[in-house]
Design a protein around this motif. Sequence first.
Motif, PDB file in Angstrom:
ATOM      1  N   ASN A  13      48.902  34.705  32.059  1.00 31.96           N
ATOM      2  CA  ASN A  13      49.405  35.713  31.127  1.00 31.96           C
ATOM      3  C   ASN A  13      48.362  36.120  30.091  1.00 31.96           C
ATOM      4  O   ASN A  13      48.265  37.292  29.729  1.00 31.96           O
ATOM      5  N   PHE A  14      47.551  35.166  29.613  1.00 37.07           N
ATOM      6  CA  PHE A  14      46.504  35.511  28.674  1.00 37.07           C
ATOM      7  C   PHE A  14      45.463  36.401  29.335  1.00 37.07           C
ATOM      8  O   PHE A  14      44.982  37.362  28.736  1.00 37.07           O
ATOM      9  N   LEU A  15      45.106  36.096  30.571  1.00 42.18           N
ATOM     10  CA  LEU A  15      44.114  36.889  31.280  1.00 42.18           C
ATOM     11  C   LEU A  15      44.584  38.339  31.419  1.00 42.18           C
ATOM     12  O   LEU A  15      43.811  39.273  31.211  1.00 42.18           O
ATOM     13  N   GLY A  16      45.851  38.520  31.742  1.00 47.95           N
ATOM     14  CA  GLY A  16      46.402  39.875  31.845  1.00 47.95           C
ATOM     15  C   GLY A  16      46.411  40.582  30.506  1.00 47.95           C
ATOM     16  O   GLY A  16      46.069  41.768  30.406  1.00 47.95           O
ATOM     17  N   PHE A  17      46.795  39.865  29.460  1.00 47.14           N
ATOM     18  CA  PHE A  17      46.780  40.445  28.118  1.00 47.14           C
ATOM     19  C   PHE A  17      45.364  40.848  27.741  1.00 47.14           C
ATOM     20  O   PHE A  17      45.115  41.951  27.258  1.00 47.14           O
ATOM     21  N   HIS A  18      44.415  39.953  27.977  1.00 45.76           N
ATOM     22  CA  HIS A  18      43.017  40.224  27.642  1.00 45.76           C
ATOM     23  C   HIS A  18      42.511  41.465  28.384  1.00 45.76           C
ATOM     24  O   HIS A  18      41.874  42.338  27.786  1.00 45.76           O
ATOM     25  N   ALA A  19      42.785  41.541  29.667  1.00 42.39           N
ATOM     26  CA  ALA A  19      42.316  42.670  30.473  1.00 42.39           C
ATOM     27  C   ALA A  19      42.911  43.982  29.977  1.00 42.39           C
ATOM     28  O   ALA A  19      42.212  45.000  29.900  1.00 42.39           O
ATOM     29  N   THR A  20      44.186  43.946  29.623  1.00 41.46           N
ATOM     30  CA  THR A  20      44.848  45.162  29.157  1.00 41.46           C
ATOM     31  C   THR A  20      44.392  45.539  27.752  1.00 41.46           C
ATOM     32  O   THR A  20      44.020  46.686  27.498  1.00 41.46           O
ATOM     33  N   TYR A  21      44.412  44.588  26.847  1.00 38.35           N
ATOM     34  CA  TYR A  21      44.086  44.849  25.444  1.00 38.35           C
ATOM     35  C   TYR A  21      42.633  45.286  25.273  1.00 38.35           C
ATOM     36  O   TYR A  21      42.335  46.196  24.518  1.00 38.35           O
ATOM     37  N   ARG A  23      40.711  46.382  27.747  1.00 33.66           N
ATOM     38  CA  ARG A  23      40.342  47.285  28.844  1.00 33.66           C
ATOM     39  C   ARG A  23      39.168  46.708  29.638  1.00 33.66           C
ATOM     40  O   ARG A  23      38.198  47.374  29.939  1.00 33.66           O
ATOM     41  N   ASP A  24      39.319  45.435  29.933  1.00 31.83           N
ATOM     42  CA  ASP A  24      38.305  44.666  30.644  1.00 31.83           C
ATOM     43  C   ASP A  24      38.493  44.862  32.139  1.00 31.83           C
ATOM     44  O   ASP A  24      39.533  44.509  32.694  1.00 31.83           O
ATOM     45  N   ASN A  25      37.498  45.408  32.787  1.00 31.23           N
ATOM     46  CA  ASN A  25      37.574  45.678  34.223  1.00 31.23           C
ATOM     47  C   ASN A  25      36.986  44.551  35.065  1.00 31.23           C
ATOM     48  O   ASN A  25      36.565  44.765  36.199  1.00 31.23           O
ATOM     49  N   ASN A  26      36.960  43.343  34.517  1.00 35.32           N
ATOM     50  CA  ASN A  26      36.427  42.185  35.227  1.00 35.32           C
ATOM     51  C   ASN A  26      37.528  41.185  35.558  1.00 35.32           C
ATOM     52  O   ASN A  26      37.291  39.978  35.551  1.00 35.32           O
ATOM     53  N   TYR A  27      38.716  41.666  35.855  1.00 37.59           N
ATOM     54  CA  TYR A  27      39.853  40.783  36.085  1.00 37.59           C
ATOM     55  C   TYR A  27      39.587  39.808  37.235  1.00 37.59           C
ATOM     56  O   TYR A  27      39.866  38.616  37.120  1.00 37.59           O
ATOM     57  N   VAL A  28      39.051  40.306  38.325  1.00 38.48           N
ATOM     58  CA  VAL A  28      38.786  39.431  39.476  1.00 38.48           C
ATOM     59  C   VAL A  28      37.783  38.352  39.074  1.00 38.48           C
ATOM     60  O   VAL A  28      38.006  37.167  39.324  1.00 38.48           O
ATOM     61  N   GLU A  29      36.706  38.759  38.446  1.00 39.88           N
ATOM     62  CA  GLU A  29      35.686  37.797  38.029  1.00 39.88           C
ATOM     63  C   GLU A  29      36.273  36.776  37.060  1.00 39.88           C
ATOM     64  O   GLU A  29      36.031  35.576  37.179  1.00 39.88           O
ATOM     65  N   ASN A  30      37.056  37.237  36.108  1.00 41.76           N
ATOM     66  CA  ASN A  30      37.649  36.351  35.110  1.00 41.76           C
ATOM     67  C   ASN A  30      38.707  35.426  35.699  1.00 41.76           C
ATOM     68  O   ASN A  30      38.978  34.368  35.144  1.00 41.76           O
ATOM     69  N   SER A  31      39.293  35.816  36.800  1.00 40.91           N
ATOM     70  CA  SER A  31      40.352  35.003  37.407  1.00 40.91           C
ATOM     71  C   SER A  31      39.821  33.927  38.345  1.00 40.91           C
ATOM     72  O   SER A  31      40.548  33.005  38.705  1.00 40.91           O
TER      73      SER A  31
END
Length: 117
Positions: A13-21, A23-31
């Motif tokens: 949930n934090f990762l999703g919040f971070h990506a949205t808030y 506007r981080d386009n590195n979701y795959v890398e961060n996950s």
Amino acid sequence: MEETIQALYEEINFLGFHATYHRDNNYVENSKSMIPKVQEFVLWFLKEQQALFEPEVTENLIDVLKDIETALKQYDNVLMMDALEQGISGYLELFLSEEYFKEKENAYVGQAERQKP
């Protein structure tokens, strides 16, 4: 396993919040760092909990894992976010107590109330 489930749920949930808030386009890398934790949860689910659920539930979980694999291969941020936040997170919620959610709600609502002018 309860602490592992809570930690993974919060991390997703934090990762999703971070990506949205942000506007981080590195979701795959961060996950990527949480993939071993997802694997641990899925193995536990399949070994210890599968008998409690209909076969369709297990089949859906396998489909979610396939989506994660595809998202990693194709570097698909949207598919990864969907697989983690709507897929894995939903399975994690099955094992989180009502008290857990009340505690989190009280912490966030209480914090918001204290910040009001």
